[in-house]
Design a protein around this motif. Structure first.
Motif, PDB file in Angstrom:
ATOM      1  N   HIS A 196       0.865  -1.179   0.000  1.00 13.63           N
ATOM      2  CA  HIS A 196       0.000   0.000   0.000  1.00 13.63           C
ATOM      3  C   HIS A 196       0.902   1.229   0.000  1.00 13.63           C
ATOM      4  CE1 HIS A 196      -3.251   2.534   2.322  1.00 13.63           C
ATOM      5  NE2 HIS A 196      -2.919   3.060   1.158  1.00 13.63           N
ATOM      6  N   PHE A 197       0.854   2.002  -1.083  1.00 15.99           N
ATOM      7  CA  PHE A 197       1.651   3.213  -1.216  1.00 15.99           C
ATOM      8  C   PHE A 197       0.931   4.336  -0.469  1.00 15.99           C
ATOM      9  CE2 PHE A 197       3.294   6.703  -4.194  1.00 15.99           C
ATOM     10  CZ  PHE A 197       4.465   6.864  -3.445  1.00 15.99           C
ATOM     11  N   LEU A 198       1.415   4.681   0.713  1.00 16.21           N
ATOM     12  CA  LEU A 198       0.708   5.591   1.604  1.00 16.21           C
ATOM     13  C   LEU A 198       0.698   7.030   1.103  1.00 16.21           C
ATOM     14  CD1 LEU A 198       2.226   4.368   4.999  1.00 16.21           C
ATOM     15  CD2 LEU A 198       0.118   3.574   3.895  1.00 16.21           C
ATOM     16  N   MET A 199       1.853   7.499   0.618  1.00 17.63           N
ATOM     17  CA  MET A 199       1.994   8.928   0.339  1.00 17.63           C
ATOM     18  C   MET A 199       3.272   9.187  -0.440  1.00 17.63           C
ATOM     19  SD  MET A 199       2.398  11.970   3.169  1.00 17.63           S
ATOM     20  CE  MET A 199       0.676  11.933   3.646  1.00 17.63           C
ATOM     21  N   ASP A 200       3.285  10.333  -1.117  1.00 22.42           N
ATOM     22  CA  ASP A 200       4.460  10.784  -1.860  1.00 22.42           C
ATOM     23  C   ASP A 200       5.013  12.051  -1.217  1.00 22.42           C
ATOM     24  OD1 ASP A 200       6.293  10.570  -3.924  1.00 22.42           O
ATOM     25  OD2 ASP A 200       5.113  11.769  -5.313  1.00 22.42           O
ATOM     26  N   GLU A 201       6.287  12.060  -0.907  1.00 24.24           N
ATOM     27  CA  GLU A 201       7.017  13.234  -0.450  1.00 24.24           C
ATOM     28  C   GLU A 201       6.383  13.949   0.755  1.00 24.24           C
ATOM     29  OE1 GLU A 201       9.366  14.817  -4.304  1.00 24.24           O
ATOM     30  OE2 GLU A 201       7.239  15.347  -4.269  1.00 24.24           O
ATOM     31  N   PRO A 202       6.349  13.311   1.899  1.00 25.42           N
ATOM     32  CA  PRO A 202       5.791  13.970   3.096  1.00 25.42           C
ATOM     33  C   PRO A 202       6.599  15.165   3.561  1.00 25.42           C
ATOM     34  CG  PRO A 202       6.906  11.934   3.698  1.00 25.42           C
ATOM     35  CD  PRO A 202       6.835  11.948   2.201  1.00 25.42           C
ATOM     36  N   SER A 203       7.874  15.258   3.144  1.00 27.39           N
ATOM     37  CA  SER A 203       8.733  16.351   3.613  1.00 27.39           C
ATOM     38  C   SER A 203       8.593  17.628   2.803  1.00 27.39           C
ATOM     39  CB  SER A 203      10.200  15.903   3.565  1.00 27.39           C
ATOM     40  OG  SER A 203      10.592  15.617   2.218  1.00 27.39           O
ATOM     41  N   ASP A 204       7.893  17.572   1.671  1.00 27.93           N
ATOM     42  CA  ASP A 204       7.823  18.733   0.772  1.00 27.93           C
ATOM     43  C   ASP A 204       6.670  19.651   1.169  1.00 27.93           C
ATOM     44  OD1 ASP A 204       7.809  20.569  -1.244  1.00 27.93           O
ATOM     45  OD2 ASP A 204       7.841  19.113  -2.884  1.00 27.93           O
ATOM     46  N   ALA A 238       9.912   8.734   0.343  1.00 27.08           N
ATOM     47  CA  ALA A 238      10.502   9.802   1.151  1.00 27.08           C
ATOM     48  C   ALA A 238      12.006   9.592   1.199  1.00 27.08           C
ATOM     49  CB  ALA A 238       9.922   9.786   2.568  1.00 27.08           C
ATOM     50  N   TRP A 239      12.740  10.647   1.552  1.00 34.59           N
ATOM     51  CA  TRP A 239      14.171  10.507   1.759  1.00 34.59           C
ATOM     52  C   TRP A 239      14.410   9.930   3.148  1.00 34.59           C
ATOM     53  CZ3 TRP A 239      15.608  10.682  -2.845  1.00 34.59           C
ATOM     54  CH2 TRP A 239      15.232  11.679  -3.735  1.00 34.59           C
ATOM     55  N   PRO A 240      15.249   8.911   3.254  1.00 33.54           N
ATOM     56  CA  PRO A 240      15.499   8.321   4.571  1.00 33.54           C
ATOM     57  C   PRO A 240      15.961   9.323   5.614  1.00 33.54           C
ATOM     58  CG  PRO A 240      16.326   6.859   2.862  1.00 33.54           C
ATOM     59  CD  PRO A 240      15.901   8.123   2.184  1.00 33.54           C
ATOM     60  N   ASP A 241      16.718  10.342   5.199  1.00 32.78           N
ATOM     61  CA  ASP A 241      17.185  11.292   6.209  1.00 32.78           C
ATOM     62  C   ASP A 241      16.032  12.075   6.826  1.00 32.78           C
ATOM     63  OD1 ASP A 241      16.635  12.827   3.994  1.00 32.78           O
ATOM     64  OD2 ASP A 241      18.483  13.990   4.068  1.00 32.78           O
ATOM     65  N   TYR A 242      14.943  12.267   6.080  1.00 31.24           N
ATOM     66  CA  TYR A 242      13.775  12.934   6.666  1.00 31.24           C
ATOM     67  C   TYR A 242      13.081  12.038   7.689  1.00 31.24           C
ATOM     68  CZ  TYR A 242       9.252  15.133   7.282  1.00 31.24           C
ATOM     69  OH  TYR A 242       8.140  15.704   7.846  1.00 31.24           O
ATOM     70  N   LEU A 243      13.140  10.742   7.465  1.00 33.46           N
ATOM     71  CA  LEU A 243      12.459   9.805   8.356  1.00 33.46           C
ATOM     72  C   LEU A 243      13.245   9.514   9.632  1.00 33.46           C
ATOM     73  CD1 LEU A 243      11.221   7.225   5.679  1.00 33.46           C
ATOM     74  CD2 LEU A 243       9.925   9.126   6.681  1.00 33.46           C
ATOM     75  N   GLN A 244      14.475  10.002   9.711  1.00 29.67           N
ATOM     76  CA  GLN A 244      15.310   9.716  10.873  1.00 29.67           C
ATOM     77  C   GLN A 244      14.717  10.312  12.145  1.00 29.67           C
ATOM     78  OE1 GLN A 244      17.973   7.796  10.876  1.00 29.67           O
ATOM     79  NE2 GLN A 244      18.223   7.563   8.665  1.00 29.67           N
ATOM     80  N   GLY A 245      15.099   9.676  13.295  1.00 32.74           N
ATOM     81  CA  GLY A 245      14.682  10.203  14.588  1.00 32.74           C
ATOM     82  C   GLY A 245      13.370   9.665  15.095  1.00 32.74           C
ATOM     83  N   TYR A 246      12.863   8.589  14.495  1.00 36.18           N
ATOM     84  CA  TYR A 246      11.594   8.016  14.943  1.00 36.18           C
ATOM     85  C   TYR A 246      11.643   6.502  14.753  1.00 36.18           C
ATOM     86  CZ  TYR A 246       6.538   7.478  15.590  1.00 36.18           C
ATOM     87  OH  TYR A 246       5.301   7.113  16.056  1.00 36.18           O
ATOM     88  N   ARG A 255      10.537   4.253  -0.564  1.00 32.47           N
ATOM     89  CA  ARG A 255      10.798   4.260  -2.002  1.00 32.47           C
ATOM     90  C   ARG A 255      11.552   5.529  -2.365  1.00 32.47           C
ATOM     91  NH1 ARG A 255       6.615   6.381  -6.219  1.00 32.47           N
ATOM     92  NH2 ARG A 255       7.932   6.409  -8.060  1.00 32.47           N
ATOM     93  N   VAL A 256      12.585   5.398  -3.193  1.00 28.63           N
ATOM     94  CA  VAL A 256      13.364   6.551  -3.652  1.00 28.63           C
ATOM     95  C   VAL A 256      13.599   6.415  -5.151  1.00 28.63           C
ATOM     96  CG1 VAL A 256      14.526   6.821  -1.425  1.00 28.63           C
ATOM     97  CG2 VAL A 256      15.590   5.437  -3.212  1.00 28.63           C
ATOM     98  N   HIS A 257      13.868   7.527  -5.817  1.00 30.44           N
ATOM     99  CA  HIS A 257      14.345   7.454  -7.198  1.00 30.44           C
ATOM    100  C   HIS A 257      15.373   8.557  -7.454  1.00 30.44           C
ATOM    101  CE1 HIS A 257      10.586   9.925  -8.649  1.00 30.44           C
ATOM    102  NE2 HIS A 257      11.557  10.739  -8.313  1.00 30.44           N
ATOM    103  N   TYR A 258      16.210   8.274  -8.437  1.00 31.97           N
ATOM    104  CA  TYR A 258      17.380   9.128  -8.691  1.00 31.97           C
ATOM    105  C   TYR A 258      17.145  10.069  -9.855  1.00 31.97           C
ATOM    106  CZ  TYR A 258      22.099  10.503 -10.084  1.00 31.97           C
ATOM    107  OH  TYR A 258      23.215  11.225 -10.449  1.00 31.97           O
ATOM    108  N   LEU A 259      17.679  11.319  -9.715  1.00 30.05           N
ATOM    109  CA  LEU A 259      17.755  12.321 -10.774  1.00 30.05           C
ATOM    110  C   LEU A 259      19.194  12.828 -10.816  1.00 30.05           C
ATOM    111  CD1 LEU A 259      15.060  12.885  -8.806  1.00 30.05           C
ATOM    112  CD2 LEU A 259      14.503  14.461 -10.660  1.00 30.05           C
TER     113      LEU A 259
END
Length: 366
Positions: A196-204, A238-246, A255-259
């Motif tokens: 289940h894909f919950l959300m895209d880019e919670p940090s933006d 999301a970026w793993p660094d945003y998810l840190q601390g929890y 999920r991540v993708h590269y540019l």
């Protein structure tokens, strides 16, 4: 009858005596007429079922009340009782004559996001599906019969799940609740539905009216999903660094993708792998092939000043990602027939798919 009685007063009132008349000035003829009328009144009063206390000065109401209700008019028939039995699962829209099929899943899911169900199959074996309650089961059936595995988005665009204050958990849960009646166990158990894909880019903040989605909200979404489908992995981009601390109790994968604008591909992959491992989350890799290429690719992107990835970029970046053993899926952004039908892109994608098929089959679960 005394002349001062109530009955006599009533007779005087009914007959409208003139001002000069007195009680003794009534003529004989008038007296006879009055006596006859008084006899009639007393006779009727004796038959009045109201008893001896009936007011003789008031003529009894001789109308009868019919207590039988009139029949309803022809156009007001009584509606049938409301069926309170909760609705069952929607009918099987895949058709009753389809033969049994056991899907064959090899390697990890590989393909572009948002691939239409009618195109499921080679050269891809995975996609991110934007679900709808009416079609999800039918689309999953198409996927399994094409040996395709899907990550499903149940809530749609950010505009569906935000209000003036940013992300709305209430709106998000309401969108998910539209699927509660669906039995997805078969597709989860066999691996057709990988998460289940919950959300895209919670940090933006641009996505959420100037706010960010908190760690607690992310894990609450994952918890709520598992309340409905306990065996379905919960996944977020999301970026793993945003998810840190929890410490995430319910979230399974990131999920991540590269540019190319994100810098060196090797450093990027290393950072993503280490970040996901530190959070005890599975990792889904990928490439933004539509807008993530370098200026020299010569392929216009979907946005002003953006470029699609060249075949050389797809081959190089994808091969490095697919050399990382921790991946559980690989998705590209996103399905575009003109792009993927280019001969050079077709050849590069075919090489990457062979790498994806070499992985052991695994779930995107921590």
């Amino acid at each position: 009858m005394p002349l001062g009685s109530a009955a006599h007063r009533a007779l005087r009132l009914d007959f409208g005596q003139t001002p000069w008349a007195t009680d003794l000035d009534i003529s004989m003829l008038q007296r006879r007429s009055l006596l006859a009328l008084l006899g009639f009144i007393l006779g009727v009063g004796a038959c009045d079922s109201s008893g001896p206390t009936a007011d003789l000065g008031r003529l009894p109401d001789t109308t009868t009340t019919d207590t039988t209700p009139p029949p309803p008019p022809p156009d007001t028939t009584i509606p049938p009782p409301v069926d309170t039995v909760p609705p069952g699962p929607p009918p099987d829209t895949t058709g009753p004559d389809l033969p049994p099929y056991d899907p064959t899943f090899v390697g990890i899911p590989f393909g572009p996001a948002q691939q239409p169900p009618e195109t499921f199959g080679p050269p891809f074996n995975g996609t991110i599906l934007p679900g709808t309650p009416e079609k999800l089961v039918a689309d999953l059936e198409k996927a399994r019969r094409a040996d395709t595995r899907v990550l499903v988005n149940l809530t749609g665009r950010e505009t569906n799940i935000r209000d003036a204050n940013g992300f709305s958990m209430t709106l998000w849960k309401q969108r998910v609740d539209r699927y509660r009646h669906l039995n997805l166990d078969r597709y989860i158990d066999e691996g057709t539905l990988i998460g289940h894909f919950l959300m895209d880019e919670p940090s933006d903040p641009h996505n959420w009216n100037g706010h960010q989605v908190s760690h607690e909200q992310i894990d609450e979404m994952a918890r709520y999903s598992k309340e409905i489908w306990p065996k379905l992995p919960a996944i977020i981009r999301a970026w793993p660094d945003y998810l840190q601390g929890y410490q995430y109790k319910y979230l399974d994968a990131v999920r991540v993708h590269y540019l190319t604008r994100l810098g060196d591909i090797d450093e990027f992959i290393h950072e993503m792998v280490q970040g996901a491992a530190g959070l005890n989350l599975a990792l889904i890799g990928g490439l933004n092939v539509m807008n993530g290429g370098g200026k020299d690719s010569g392929i216009p992107g979907r946005k002003e000043g953006k470029f699609g990835m060249s075949a050389a970029e797809v081959r190089e970046f994808g091969a490095k990602f697919l050399s990382e053993p921790s991946l559980c899926a690989f998705f590209m952004y996103d399905y575009d027939p003109p792009y993927f039908s280019r001969p050079d892109i077709t050849a590069a994608v075919a090489e990457l798919k062979e790498k994806a098929l070499q992985y052991p089959k695994k779930a995107c679960r921590k």
